[in-house]
Write an enzyme that holds these catalytic residues in place. Structure first.
Site, PDB file in Angstrom:
ATOM      1  N   ASP A  49     -52.019   8.813 -66.096  1.00  0.00           N
ATOM      2  CA  ASP A  49     -51.735   9.993 -66.922  1.00  0.00           C
ATOM      3  C   ASP A  49     -50.287   9.946 -67.423  1.00  0.00           C
ATOM      4  OD1 ASP A  49     -50.511  10.579 -64.532  1.00  0.00           O
ATOM      5  OD2 ASP A  49     -51.325  12.609 -64.350  1.00  0.00           O
ATOM      6  N   SER A  50     -49.536   8.925 -67.005  1.00  0.00           N
ATOM      7  CA  SER A  50     -48.226   8.666 -67.609  1.00  0.00           C
ATOM      8  C   SER A  50     -48.375   8.460 -69.116  1.00  0.00           C
ATOM      9  CB  SER A  50     -47.567   7.436 -66.968  1.00  0.00           C
ATOM     10  OG  SER A  50     -48.476   6.357 -66.914  1.00  0.00           O
ATOM     11  N   ASP A  88     -56.838   7.788 -64.097  1.00  0.00           N
ATOM     12  CA  ASP A  88     -56.242   8.974 -63.470  1.00  0.00           C
ATOM     13  C   ASP A  88     -57.029  10.232 -63.785  1.00  0.00           C
ATOM     14  OD1 ASP A  88     -54.046   8.930 -61.795  1.00  0.00           O
ATOM     15  OD2 ASP A  88     -52.622   8.575 -63.423  1.00  0.00           O
ATOM     16  N   LYS A 118     -58.249   7.963 -59.803  1.00  0.00           N
ATOM     17  CA  LYS A 118     -57.075   8.218 -58.952  1.00  0.00           C
ATOM     18  C   LYS A 118     -56.796   9.711 -58.937  1.00  0.00           C
ATOM     19  CE  LYS A 118     -52.675   6.849 -59.992  1.00  0.00           C
ATOM     20  NZ  LYS A 118     -51.964   8.151 -60.112  1.00  0.00           N
ATOM     21  N   GLU A 120     -54.029  12.670 -57.263  1.00  0.00           N
ATOM     22  CA  GLU A 120     -52.754  12.942 -56.593  1.00  0.00           C
ATOM     23  C   GLU A 120     -52.968  13.956 -55.470  1.00  0.00           C
ATOM     24  OE1 GLU A 120     -49.591  13.994 -59.250  1.00  0.00           O
ATOM     25  OE2 GLU A 120     -49.901  12.223 -60.523  1.00  0.00           O
ATOM     26  N   GLU A 186     -45.485   6.692 -53.988  1.00  0.00           N
ATOM     27  CA  GLU A 186     -44.448   6.752 -55.030  1.00  0.00           C
ATOM     28  C   GLU A 186     -43.157   7.333 -54.472  1.00  0.00           C
ATOM     29  OE1 GLU A 186     -45.671   8.110 -58.882  1.00  0.00           O
ATOM     30  OE2 GLU A 186     -43.606   8.297 -59.611  1.00  0.00           O
TER      31      GLU A 186
HETATM   32  O1  KIV Z   1     -49.708   7.778 -64.242  1.00  0.00           O
HETATM   33  C1  KIV Z   1     -49.294   6.702 -63.791  1.00  0.00           C
HETATM   34  O2  KIV Z   1     -48.926   5.780 -64.533  1.00  0.00           O
HETATM   35  C2  KIV Z   1     -49.242   6.542 -62.343  1.00  0.00           C
HETATM   36  C3  KIV Z   1     -48.526   5.342 -61.804  1.00  0.00           C
HETATM   37  C4  KIV Z   1     -47.085   5.493 -62.008  1.00  0.00           C
HETATM   38  C5  KIV Z   1     -48.873   5.081 -60.392  1.00  0.00           C
HETATM   39  O3  KIV Z   1     -49.720   7.368 -61.639  1.00  0.00           O
END
Ligand code: KIV
Length: 281
Positions: A49-50, A88, A118, A120, A186
Site C-alpha cells: 500500500d506504499s 497489501d 498482508k 498490519e 519494520e
Molecule cells: O506497503 C509496503 O510497501 C510495505 C513494505 C514496506 C513492507 O508494507
C-alpha cells in the site's frame, strides 16, 4: 499467468520452509513493467500500500483503497511468473471484523489472482489472521512500525526499544501462532529482530530490522532512487533513477526548444523508398 507458470510460482508453504535458510529476497512492485524486472530476482513481490505515497502522491498509506490495490494488483499479476505475489490489505479493509477481512481478502485474491495477502497488526489482528488462514487465505503479517498506524505512533518511529520490546515480542508470537506464513518486521532494533527471528517458527522479513532477519524487503522506488520525498535510514540506494530521469527530461525539453528533436531518423518520409520500406513503427 498460464497454468504452467502457476506451477513454477513460489508458494506460501515454500516461503515458510525457508525459515533459517537462504535469505528471502522481497521487493515491492506496482506496475507490470516493474513487476517484470523484479520477478526473476525475487522470492516475493509485494504490491504494497506504499503505492499510495510512491505513485499517487498521498501523504501516508491511509488514503489507499481496496480498488487501488486491486488495480495495481492486476497490473503486477501480468508481470509476475515465478515469485510469490502478495497484496497489501489497505487501511479500513480488515480491522472491523474477521468477516470483513475475509470478504475483502477474498475479493483481492479473486480479482488480482494473488496467492496471499498482508495485514498490519500483531496481537490485535491474531484472531483475524487465524480466521483467514483456516479458510484458505495465506497471510503475511506486518508488525513493528505499521505505517497505517502512523498517527497512533506519532510518526514513523522505531518500535520496540527498551520495555516496548515485550509488546513487539507478543505481537510476533501471536501472528506466528495464528498461522501467518511470514511476518514483516519494520523499524525495530537489531537485538530485538535477532531475538524474534530465533524465537518464532515463521520467516521474519526485515525492513529496517537488520540482517538478522530471514529475509529483506524494500520499496522498489526507494532503492532505485525514484522516490525522493524522504529517505529512511534503512534504505540503500542501488541506483539514482530519479536524478537520471530529471536530466533526461531537461535535455528533451531543451532539444525541443532548440529544434534538435525530432531529428531526421525520427521523421516519416513520403518517398517511393520510404513507402517500400513500409515504415510504421
Ligand atoms: O506497503 C509496503 O510497501 C510495505 C513494505 C514496506 C513492507 O508494507
Amino acid at each position: 499467468m498460464s497454468a504452467s507458470n502457476e506451477a513454477r510460482a513460489v508458494t506460501p508453504p515454500e516461503v515458510l520452509a525457508r525459515k533459517g535458510k537462504q535469505p528471502l529476497v522481497c521487493l515491492t512492485a506496482y506496475t507490470t513493467p516493474m513487476a517484470r524486472l523484479v520477478d526473476p530476482h525475487c522470492d516475493i513481490v509485494l504490491v504494497g500500500d506504499s503505492v499510495g505515497m510512491v505513485l499517487h502522491g498521498l501523504p501516508s498509506t491511509l488514503g489507499v483503497t481496496l480498488d487501488m490495490m486491486i488495480l495495481h494488483g492486476k497490473a503486477v499479476r501480468r508481470g509476475v511468473d515465478q515469485a510469490l505475489m502478495v497484496v497489501d490489505m489497505p487501511f479500513g479493509a480488515y480491522e472491523e471484523s474477521p468477516e470483513q477481512a475475509f470478504r475483502n481478502a477474498a475479493r483481492l485474491m479473486a480479482e488480482t489472482d494473488c496467492a496471499a495477502v498482508k495485514i498490519e497488526g500483531g496481537e490485535t489482528m491474531a484472531g483475524t489472521i487465524r480466521f483467514l488462514t483456516r479458510r484458505g487465505i495465506p497471510v503475511m503479517a506486518h508488525i513493528g512500525l505499521t505505517p497505517q498506524a502512523v498517527n497512533a505512533f506519532g510518526g514513523y518511529k522505531v518500535q520496540g526499544r527498551g520495555g516496548d520490546a515485550d509488546r513487539i515480542t507478543r505481537d510476533a508470537m501471536a501472528v506466528a501462532d495464528a498461522g501467518a506464513f511470514s511476518v514483516v518486521l519494520e523499524k525495530v532494533p537489531e537485538a530485538l529482530a535477532r531475538a524474534l527471528t530465533a524465537r518464532i517458527a515463521i520467516p521474519t522479513i526485515g525492513i529496517g530490522a537488520s540482517p538478522a532477519c530471514d529475509g529483506q524487503i524494500l520499496v522498489i522506488d526507494d532503492m532505485l532512487g525514484m522516490f525522493t520525498a524522504f529517505r529512511p535510514k534503512f534504505v540503500r540506494r542501488y541506483a539514482e533513477l530519479g536524478r537520471q530521469a530529471e536530466t533526461a527530461i531537461a535535455t528533451y525539453a531543451d532539444d525541443v526548444r532548440q529544434r534538435r528533436f525530432p531529428a531526421a531518423e525520427h521523421v516519416f518520409g513520403d518517398t517511393p523508398e520510404s513507402r517500400k520500406q513500409g515504415e510504421s513503427a
